[in-house]
Write an enzyme that holds these catalytic residues in place. Structure first.
Site, PDB file in Angstrom:
ATOM      1  N   CYS A   1       0.826  -1.205   0.000  1.00 11.22           N
ATOM      2  CA  CYS A   1       0.000   0.000   0.000  1.00 11.22           C
ATOM      3  C   CYS A   1       0.867   1.265   0.000  1.00 11.22           C
ATOM      4  O   CYS A   1       1.504   1.580  -0.983  1.00 11.22           O
ATOM      5  CB  CYS A   1      -0.978  -0.040   1.167  1.00 11.22           C
ATOM      6  SG  CYS A   1      -2.426   1.024   0.953  1.00 11.22           S
TER       7      CYS A   1
ATOM      8  N   ARG B   1     -12.908   5.257  -1.621  1.00 10.15           N
ATOM      9  CA  ARG B   1     -11.906   4.218  -1.479  1.00 10.15           C
ATOM     10  C   ARG B   1     -12.295   2.954  -2.242  1.00 10.15           C
ATOM     11  O   ARG B   1     -13.482   2.663  -2.439  1.00 10.15           O
ATOM     12  CB  ARG B   1     -11.694   3.888   0.001  1.00 10.15           C
ATOM     13  CG  ARG B   1     -11.277   5.089   0.830  1.00 10.15           C
ATOM     14  CD  ARG B   1     -11.008   4.721   2.264  1.00 10.15           C
ATOM     15  NE  ARG B   1      -9.805   3.899   2.397  1.00 10.15           N
ATOM     16  CZ  ARG B   1      -8.569   4.404   2.421  1.00 10.15           C
ATOM     17  NH1 ARG B   1      -8.367   5.714   2.297  1.00 10.15           N
ATOM     18  NH2 ARG B   1      -7.532   3.596   2.571  1.00 10.15           N
TER      19      ARG B   1
ATOM     20  N   HIS C   1      -3.815  -6.438   1.448  1.00 11.82           N
ATOM     21  CA  HIS C   1      -3.628  -6.678   2.873  1.00 11.82           C
ATOM     22  C   HIS C   1      -4.159  -8.082   3.159  1.00 11.82           C
ATOM     23  O   HIS C   1      -4.416  -8.859   2.262  1.00 11.82           O
ATOM     24  CB  HIS C   1      -4.382  -5.633   3.690  1.00 11.82           C
ATOM     25  CG  HIS C   1      -3.933  -4.235   3.413  1.00 11.82           C
ATOM     26  ND1 HIS C   1      -2.729  -3.741   3.854  1.00 11.82           N
ATOM     27  CD2 HIS C   1      -4.528  -3.223   2.719  1.00 11.82           C
ATOM     28  CE1 HIS C   1      -2.601  -2.483   3.465  1.00 11.82           C
ATOM     29  NE2 HIS C   1      -3.670  -2.143   2.768  1.00 11.82           N
TER      30      HIS C   1
END
Length: 243
Positions: free
Chosen positions: A94, A128, A189
């Site tokens: 990220c 997002r 993730h």
């Protein structure tokens, strides 16, 4: 027993999504091959060299923490770039992936300078890109994880693979991450490595090759990892059908 050393950069700032799990996966996977892993946490980079490093790891963080980490890592951007060009394996997650590029553009249009290790950029937006993600990779097979990022990253380098469910680098080209030499950058993730042992083994194998120590084929029970991956694949397929 052979040994590998992992440099874990900015662990005090960049561990927003429990990315420390990737370090644990590398250590445990190496142990199964009788390789000892030494982890060096580096939060101040003054005077740091990569002479003793075999794999480096940079996790993700908030925009504020990312800016602080970029400033600190800029002190070693030349040796970091040299290590990458020399084939050192690295995993960046990220924010750790984003600031390897030339710039990061905030939602209000402010341009923040990146490390400039590679020629790419990230543009952040207020909405997002969040949810499960499934990728098909020529190198690693099926990759699964979870993404939660406002940044849209654009580049012409190799990638981890093609997104079959989710977003990836951005919400346009269905590509995820970056794969340059032995550097891997990703928005996944989860953390990514425990569910994708193929990537873990890749990083370890490349580190062993570079150091000149054996990475011998060994029968390892991967059933738990395979089942965990299948759970995410099945969940993604159900979500596809419901749309």
């Amino acid at each position: 027993m052979h040994e590998l050393t992992i440099y874990h950069f900015m662990s005090d700032k960049l561990n927003l999504y429990s990315d420390i799990g990737n370090i644990i996966a590398l250590r445990q996977r190496a142990k199964k091959r009788n390789i000892k892993v030494n982890v060096v946490e580096i939060n101040e980079t003054e005077g740091i060299t990569f002479d003793e490093c075999d794999i480096f790891f940079i996790g993700g963080g908030s925009d504020r923490e990312q800016a602080l980490a970029t400033k600190e890592l800029s002190k070693i951007k030349t040796p970091l770039k040299e290590a990458i060009e020399d084939g050192m394996p690295g995993l960046t997650i990220c924010g750790g992936y984003q600031f390897l590029g030339k710039k990061y553009i905030t939602p209000d249009g402010t341009e923040l300078e990146g490390l400039g290790i590679l020629d790419f950029y990230t543009e952040s937006k207020t909405n997002r890109l969040t949810g499960d993600i499934v990728i098909e990779s020529d190198t690693f097979g099926t990759i699964v994880g979870f993404e939660n990022h406002g940044g849209r990253t654009y580049h012409d380098f190799g990638t981890l693979g093609h997104v079959t469910f989710g977003y990836g680098n951005n919400d346009e080209d269905k590509k995820e991450g970056i794969h340059y030499k032995n550097l891997l950058g990703t928005y996944l993730h989860g953390p990514i490595l425990p569910k994708n042992y193929e990537i873990t083994d890749y990083l370890l194998e490349k580190a062993c090759e570079r150091k000149g120590i054996p990475f011998e084929p060994k029968e390892i029970d991967n059933e738990a990892e395979i089942q965990a991956k299948q759970v995410l694949i099945d969940r993604a397929n159900r979500q596809k059908k419901s749309r």
